[in-house]
Design an enzyme around this catalytic site. Structure first.
Site, short mmCIF file in Angstrom:
data_model
loop_
_atom_site.label_atom_id
_atom_site.label_comp_id
_atom_site.label_asym_id
_atom_site.label_seq_id
_atom_site.Cartn_x
_atom_site.Cartn_y
_atom_site.Cartn_z
N HIS A 1 108.81 14.61 17.39
CA HIS A 1 108.42 13.37 16.70
C HIS A 1 109.15 13.35 15.35
CE1 HIS A 1 105.67 10.69 14.44
NE2 HIS A 1 105.19 10.29 15.59
N ASP B 1 103.53 21.87 15.74
CA ASP B 1 103.01 20.52 15.58
C ASP B 1 101.99 20.32 16.71
OD1 ASP B 1 102.48 17.84 15.81
OD2 ASP B 1 104.55 17.18 15.56
N GLN C 1 99.56 16.56 19.46
CA GLN C 1 99.24 16.14 20.83
C GLN C 1 98.61 17.26 21.66
OE1 GLN C 1 99.29 13.08 21.63
NE2 GLN C 1 100.66 12.18 20.11
N CYS D 1 108.63 7.08 17.98
CA CYS D 1 108.98 7.92 16.82
C CYS D 1 109.67 9.21 17.26
CB CYS D 1 107.75 8.27 15.97
SG CYS D 1 107.00 6.85 15.21
N LYS E 1 93.71 11.36 16.02
CA LYS E 1 94.10 11.50 17.43
C LYS E 1 93.05 12.30 18.21
CE LYS E 1 99.06 11.45 16.41
NZ LYS E 1 99.51 10.13 16.87
#
Ligand SMILES: Cc1ncc(COP(=O)(O)O)c(C=O)c1O
Length: 411
Positions: free
Chosen positions: A117, A194, A197, A369, A220
């Protein structure tokens, strides 16, 4: 999974019942999370860590309880390793600044992957620009898995940090982060994950992963916007300089200079988002009441069910769920990207998204993104479907019916 816990799911869009399949962008909020926000402002709103008065102490207790809860949720050793930020982007920017000051010199190298991303690319590019360092990326195989042999070749004495996504926000594929961390650590290189997700969709144990840093966003994972987390191993956080100055993060301020606060406050300048942290704690409670293993299993099944139906539609091309490597379906979680072709002619994802929206189905279209990855796919963008814990097969069926209608209109 009780959909009634999420009031927004009863909304209509374009006169049709809402089918919300844009969870990778942001998730919907259960009533308990909204109640937690109202409770905070109604009963104990007061600035924290500063007041001797009752409300301030109650607010402080809530904020610190939330921090401990996040630490337990990801199995951090201590709540001092949990820094509250605005979200993943803010966490990575903070880390890029601090580690840049501590570690990065001219000619040093930072490695990300080819499917990041922008939040895990641009802060490192800015740092490299500032320090005349070099940003490298792990290339992808044709099947869109990471080329770990190439990664091995990229690691060298100049490498100072590796930062990779745990789950791709475009493909939903789970990256081999355990192996990446092991390979980097063998060379003494720190790794940031990261987790934007992954944290909402699977049980995360930062000690088992042995990552040095992890970034994720509250919004999220059924929490509010404006709150996120940067996890860091204590030994790293102790060494890193703060990225921002102001109240809260100091020990003493004199004209001769300032001394900084203990962890984690050194990294939390200004009034923290103590209402957001409490609402995030409530969101974590909610997820845990469902069970992280149950959430993961449910979303995996839904992903496979949807991939199976998409495969049956003529002209559909899936990314990261290739027919050449069907086993990859097992390695994908909650996100599906695809395009539809009319012969060799790509139907623009935006047109599909618009026609789905007219039928009440919310999906994402575009580059998500992640422009370098989309460039690699050689398309202007994709249609992306992404699941949350409240989605079920009826959502997938409604989406597939709407997609077939859209296809008929556009072909
Ligand atoms: C993998 C990944 N990283 C980072 C981000 C940025 O998250 P935020 O906008 O909450 O900072 C996202 C958001 O979509 C993401 O999917």
């Amino acid at each position: 999974m009780n959909r009634n816990d999420f009031p927004i799911l009863k909304e209509s869009v374009q006169g049709k019942p809402l089918v919300y399949l844009d969870n990778a962008a942001t998730s919907q909020k259960p009533q308990v999370v909204m109640d937690a926000i109202v409770e905070a402002y109604s009963h104990w709103n007061s600035n924290i860590h500063r007041g001797v008065h009752h409300l301030s102490q109650v607010a402080t207790l809530h904020h610190e309880q939330a921090r401990q809860h996040v630490a337990d949720f990801i199995n951090a050793r201590s709540s001092a390793e949990i820094i509250f930020t605005k979200g993943t982007t803010d966490s990575i920017n903070a880390l890029a600044f601090s580690i840049g000051e501590l570690l990065i010199r001219e000619g040093d190298e930072i490695i990300v992957s080819g499917l990041e991303h922008h939040s895990n690319i641009v802060p490192w590019q800015m740092l490299c620009e500032r320090k005349k360092a070099v940003l490298r990326h792990i290339p992808l195989h044709d099947d869109l898995t990471l080329d770990l042999e190439a990664f091995k070749g990229l690691l060298n004495d100049k490498t100072k940090l590796v930062s990779v996504a745990h789950v791709s926000n475009v493909l939903g594929t789970i990256q081999p982060v355990e192996e990446i961390i092991r390979m980097a650590h063998e060379r003494g290189v720190a790794v940031c994950i990261d987790g934007a997700q992954s944290v909402p969709h699977m049980k995360i144990d930062v000690q088992a992963l042995d990552c040095d840093f992890m970034a994720f966003s509250g919004h999220k994972m059924y929490g509010p916007t404006g709150i996120g987390v940067l996890y860091g191993k204590r030994e790293w956080l102790e060494k890193l300089p703060p990225h921002e100055g102001g109240g809260e993060m100091i020990n003493h301020v004199r004209w001769s200079g300032t001394t900084f606060n203990d962890l984690p406050y050194k990294f939390e300048a200004g009034t923290p988002n103590f209402v957001g942290s409490w609402a995030l704690k409530t969101a974590i409670d909610y997820m845990q009441s469902v069970g992280m293993a149950t959430i993961e299993q449910h979303e995996r099944e839904l992903t496979q069910y949807c991939v199976g139906l998409l495969r049956e539609i003529e002209g559909v091309r899936l990314y990261g769920h290739s027919t050449q490597n069907p086993s990859q379906r097992e390695d994908a979680l909650g996100v599906i990207s695809f395009n539809i072709y009319n012969g060799e002619q790509l139907i623009h994802p935006f047109d599909i998204g618009t026609l789905l929206d007219q039928q009440g189905v919310a999906v994402r279209t575009g580059h998500h993104c992640a422009e370098p990855l989309i460039d690699e796919l050689g398309v202007p963008g994709t249609v992306r479907v992404s699941f949350g814990l409240y989605n079920d097969r009826s959502d997938v069926d409604a989406f597939i019916t709407a997609l077939k209608k859209a296809q008929m209109i556009l072909m």
